[in-house]
Scaffold this active site. Structure first.
Site, PDB file in Angstrom:
ATOM      1  N   LYS A  54       0.805  -1.236   0.000  1.00 48.75           N
ATOM      2  CA  LYS A  54       0.000   0.000   0.000  1.00 48.75           C
ATOM      3  C   LYS A  54       0.833   1.279   0.000  1.00 48.75           C
ATOM      4  CE  LYS A  54      -3.184  -2.430  -0.478  1.00 48.75           C
ATOM      5  NZ  LYS A  54      -3.780  -2.386  -1.812  1.00 48.75           N
ATOM      6  N   HIS A 109       7.316  -7.251  -2.401  1.00 50.29           N
ATOM      7  CA  HIS A 109       7.096  -6.677  -1.071  1.00 50.29           C
ATOM      8  C   HIS A 109       8.070  -7.269  -0.046  1.00 50.29           C
ATOM      9  CE1 HIS A 109       3.444  -4.538  -1.925  1.00 50.29           C
ATOM     10  NE2 HIS A 109       2.614  -5.543  -1.918  1.00 50.29           N
ATOM     11  N   SER A 139      -5.082   2.526   4.108  1.00 48.12           N
ATOM     12  CA  SER A 139      -5.234   1.891   2.806  1.00 48.12           C
ATOM     13  C   SER A 139      -5.348   0.371   2.963  1.00 48.12           C
ATOM     14  CB  SER A 139      -4.034   2.260   1.926  1.00 48.12           C
ATOM     15  OG  SER A 139      -4.166   1.718   0.650  1.00 48.12           O
TER      16      SER A 139
END
Ligand code: PPS
Length: 293
Positions: A54, A109, A139
């Site tokens: 995010k 990530h 988010s």
């Protein structure tokens, strides 16, 4: 306990814990995480788009795709983002990346300690984007509503507690960011700020081009900015995840492209939560000089 010979791994509910980090199970497997970490062969011209969830991942996928097409929007209008800039650690990573022609644009990530070991022997480049953790938390809260593979806590207060715990996906924001900031002075690493990109997208596209050694003329740069804008991406089915089946993303509950702004935390955190969060932030980040408007 961490180390190259010991993988602490456990599968519970929908999650795997790998090297102390919890990730959604299914889309990630022990095999795929091991591949990313230990087996992936980095090439000199690989470009990694690295983020905590995010923080601007999809935005960078779009920008990189457009830079490498010299501003031509055809690829972003005809090919899914996950095929243009595939995910390294997901189960599809090996198949997507192994025989892909160079230069490969790669998304991940993974925290620093789970990044491909071979990277450090190459001239490959990493772009790491950082976003205000309070906005990341907001988010992720909305994303957990639509993403069926994520733990959802309806009460935002409860979600903040999860966000601050080690049970949050990809580990805590603080450790992720601190891990990557240890290599901030490496000439092959560029640190970007989501908030700064919002303020001046063009200057950031130019910065990225310079870092990658890509020479785009002014019209091409403008095209990158235009086609990677929030509005362009929100309405682009190749980039807005609308094609993902409802069993993964429940589109009745929201859209992937939600607001795309800085400071939405002010609409969600109570004054007490803000104080508490700031206290934790100051403590965790005391040795790192980063702040958010
Ligand atoms: S993910 O799931 O980790 O890949 O998500 P990620 O892409 O990192 O982050 C999603 C948030 O980024 C916003 N977004 C954008 N902001 C500005 N400009 C552009 N072009 C853009 N594209 C995506 C997206 O709306 C999510 O933030 P929120 O605050 O939820 O709107």
């Amino acid at each position: 306990m961490r180390g190259s010979f010991l993988i602490v791994m456990e599968v519970t509910n929908n999650y795997i814990k790998f090297e102390g980090v919890r990730v959604p199970y299914g889309v990630h497997t022990v095999e795929s995480l091991n591949y990313a970490w230990k087996e992936f062969e980095t090439r000199d011209d690989d470009v990694f788009n690295v983020t905590y969830p995010k923080s601007g991942t999809t935005w960078l996928q779009e920008i990189l795709s457009l830079i490498y097409s010299n501003g031509d929007p055809t690829p972003v209008k005809t090919t899914f983002s996950w095929d243009r800039v595939p995910w390294l650690e997901q189960h599809s990573g090996r198949k997507q990346l192994e025989n892909r022609p160079s230069p490969r644009l790669i998304t991940t990530h993974v925290p620093f300690h789970m990044f491909p070991q071979t990277f450090f022997k190459t001239k490959a480049k990493v772009i790491y984007t950082i976003r205000n953790p309070k906005d990341v938390c907001v988010s992720l809260y909305y994303f957990s509503k639509i993403a069926q593979f994520m733990e959802y806590r309806e009460d935002f207060q409860d979600f903040v507690a999860l966000f601050l715990s080690e049970d949050i996906i990809f580990g805590r924001w603080f450790e992720h960011v601190k891990g990557w900031l240890t290599v901030k002075d490496n000439p092959n690493v560029l640190i970007l700020s989501y908030e700064d990109m919002l303020k001046d997208p063009k200057a950031n596209v130019i910065k990225i081009c310079q870092f990658l050694g890509k020479e785009l003329n002014d019209a091409a740069i403008d095209s990158v900015v235009e086609h990677s804008s929030f509005q362009a991406m929100k309405t682009n089915p190749m980039s807005n995840y609308s094609a993902v089946p409802n069993e993964y993303f429940d589109k009745e509950k929201g859209t992937f492209h939600r607001k795309g702004i800085a400071g939405d935390h002010k609409n969600h955190f109570t004054p007490d939560q803000e104080v508490e969060f700031e206290k934790i932030y100051k403590d965790c980040m005391k040795d790192f000089n980063i702040s958010f408007d």
